[in-house]
Design an enzyme around this catalytic site. Structure first.
Site, PDB file in Angstrom:
ATOM      1  N   ARG A 180       0.970   3.369   2.284  1.00 23.53           N
ATOM      2  CA  ARG A 180       0.912   2.056   1.657  1.00 23.53           C
ATOM      3  C   ARG A 180       2.080   1.230   2.176  1.00 23.53           C
ATOM      4  O   ARG A 180       3.205   1.735   2.320  1.00 23.53           O
ATOM      5  CB  ARG A 180       0.975   2.152   0.125  1.00 23.53           C
ATOM      6  CG  ARG A 180      -0.293   2.702  -0.522  1.00 23.53           C
ATOM      7  CD  ARG A 180      -1.481   1.765  -0.299  1.00 23.53           C
ATOM      8  NE  ARG A 180      -2.711   2.249  -0.898  1.00 23.53           N
ATOM      9  CZ  ARG A 180      -3.605   3.016  -0.282  1.00 23.53           C
ATOM     10  NH1 ARG A 180      -3.378   3.396   0.975  1.00 23.53           N
ATOM     11  NH2 ARG A 180      -4.710   3.391  -0.901  1.00 23.53           N
TER      12      ARG A 180
ATOM     13  N   GLU B  77      -2.537  -7.767   2.420  1.00 19.57           N
ATOM     14  CA  GLU B  77      -3.676  -7.499   3.287  1.00 19.57           C
ATOM     15  C   GLU B  77      -4.839  -8.407   2.904  1.00 19.57           C
ATOM     16  O   GLU B  77      -5.109  -8.578   1.716  1.00 19.57           O
ATOM     17  CB  GLU B  77      -4.087  -6.032   3.168  1.00 19.57           C
ATOM     18  CG  GLU B  77      -2.998  -5.054   3.610  1.00 19.57           C
ATOM     19  CD  GLU B  77      -3.428  -3.598   3.552  1.00 19.57           C
ATOM     20  OE1 GLU B  77      -4.628  -3.341   3.273  1.00 19.57           O
ATOM     21  OE2 GLU B  77      -2.585  -2.718   3.764  1.00 19.57           O
TER      22      GLU B  77
ATOM     23  N   HIS C 133      -5.409  -1.603   8.658  1.00 18.69           N
ATOM     24  CA  HIS C 133      -5.747  -0.686   7.550  1.00 18.69           C
ATOM     25  C   HIS C 133      -7.116  -0.051   7.779  1.00 18.69           C
ATOM     26  O   HIS C 133      -8.047  -0.201   6.976  1.00 18.69           O
ATOM     27  CB  HIS C 133      -5.704  -1.390   6.200  1.00 18.69           C
ATOM     28  CG  HIS C 133      -5.508  -0.424   5.070  1.00 18.69           C
ATOM     29  ND1 HIS C 133      -5.054  -0.796   3.827  1.00 18.69           N
ATOM     30  CD2 HIS C 133      -5.703   0.922   5.001  1.00 18.69           C
ATOM     31  CE1 HIS C 133      -4.970   0.265   3.029  1.00 18.69           C
ATOM     32  NE2 HIS C 133      -5.373   1.316   3.731  1.00 18.69           N
TER      33      HIS C 133
END
Length: 312
Positions: A236, A265, A284
């Site tokens: 994370r 994000e 991601h």
């Protein structure tokens, strides 16, 4: 009235291809959204009509202030076994049910090693050079004989360790509750946090984001690392202090970094990570694999059908 369902953040436009939604579509209005909305008012405007909202991981956080503005919401169908971006208490207070799906971590393990290898051997830069007519501009780093530091030796960290050992690396590990016995069972040697930072050539983070881990790697930690070290983060974003990583790369405190996760994000268009030298950044995609997507969406369909059946 037919139940209304929104499937959010289907970036690749594959939600309907990864599972059979026909039984759901026969009983409900099904709307798929491929774009991402960050503005809370825009999210509320979009979601207000829906009874069921399907979220992909933490792409669209459902915080209290959002949930309280969605009067029709009755079910949140989330992918993965847990989702820290959903306010569980706010949902419970409204009587909103939350359904989760199955999960497996092998795609993240595979991406982590792709990032380690790509960073160490400058694969992206060299591949781009070939496209531009160039040939062999940089010298890569070996992994065999080097030290891999694994921060967090749980399900994913232990698998990262096995691959490191297969490459001939020495593996040391640390987390707040890790014991020497558990480290040994995974093939690693227990180290203190300071020892791991000082001695590792590659540092890979595999922790859940919590108040204990937020900002775990900041300026003091980068000062301990070798100038030749590389930092990998597929866990994370907020575990690593963004400003500290930017400074460490600009000032040559470490040799490079490869990351797949961010504080915000999608990553803002003008974020320094998009142009920073010595940084390999991916969007991601640790969990973005065909097998895991199929598991996510098939389980989501099953969860929705079970909810519909329960309501008659």
């Amino acid at each position: 009235m037919r139940v209304k369902i929104a499937v959010l953040d289907d970036y690749q436009g594959v939600a309907l291809k990864m599972a059979d939604w026909s039984a759901v579509a026969a009983r409900a209005q099904l709307d798929i959204y491929n774009d991402h909305l960050a503005d809370p008012d825009s999210v509320v405007e979009r979601l207000r009509p829906y009874d069921i909202v399907c979220v992909m991981r933490e792409r669209t956080p459902l915080r209290r202030e959002l949930i309280e503005r969605l009067p029709n919401l009755k079910l949140i169908a989330s992918t993965g076994p847990r989702n820290a971006s959903i306010d569980l208490q706010a949902a419970a207070a409204r009587g909103i049910e939350i359904a989760h799906t199955g999960y497996f971590g092998s795609p993240t393990v595979e991406l982590t090693w792709a990032l380690i290898l790509a960073s160490a051997r400058h694969i992206v830069a060299e591949a781009n050079a070939v496209r531009d007519g160039g040939w062999q501009h940089m010298v890569g780093d070996d992994l065999a004989g080097k030290t891999l530091g694994v921060i967090g030796l749980g399900n994913l960290g232990s698998k990262i360790t096995k691959v490191g050992l297969a490459f001939g690396m020495r593996v040391i590990a640390w987390s707040q509750n890790l014991t020497a016995e558990k480290a040994g069972l995974a093939g690693a040697t227990l180290a203190t946090k300071e020892e791991l930072l000082r001695h590792s050539d590659v540092i890979s983070i595999h922790l859940v984001l919590s108040e204990r881990t937020r900002g775990l790697i900041g300026a003091p930690e980068f000062e301990l690392m070798k100038p030749s070290a590389r930092l990998i983060n597929t866990s994370r974003g907020p575990i690593v202090v963004e400003s500290a990583l930017i400074t460490a790369l600009k000032e040559g405190q470490i040799a490079g970094a490869a990351i797949d996760v961010y504080d915000t994000e999608p990553l803002p268009p003008q974020h320094p990570y998009r142009t920073l030298d010595k940084l390999l950044a991916t969007p991601h995609i640790g969990y973005v694999s065909r097998g895991l997507y199929e598991r996510f969406y098939r389980d989501t369909v099953s969860n929705i059908l079970a909810w519909l059946e329960a309501r008659g």
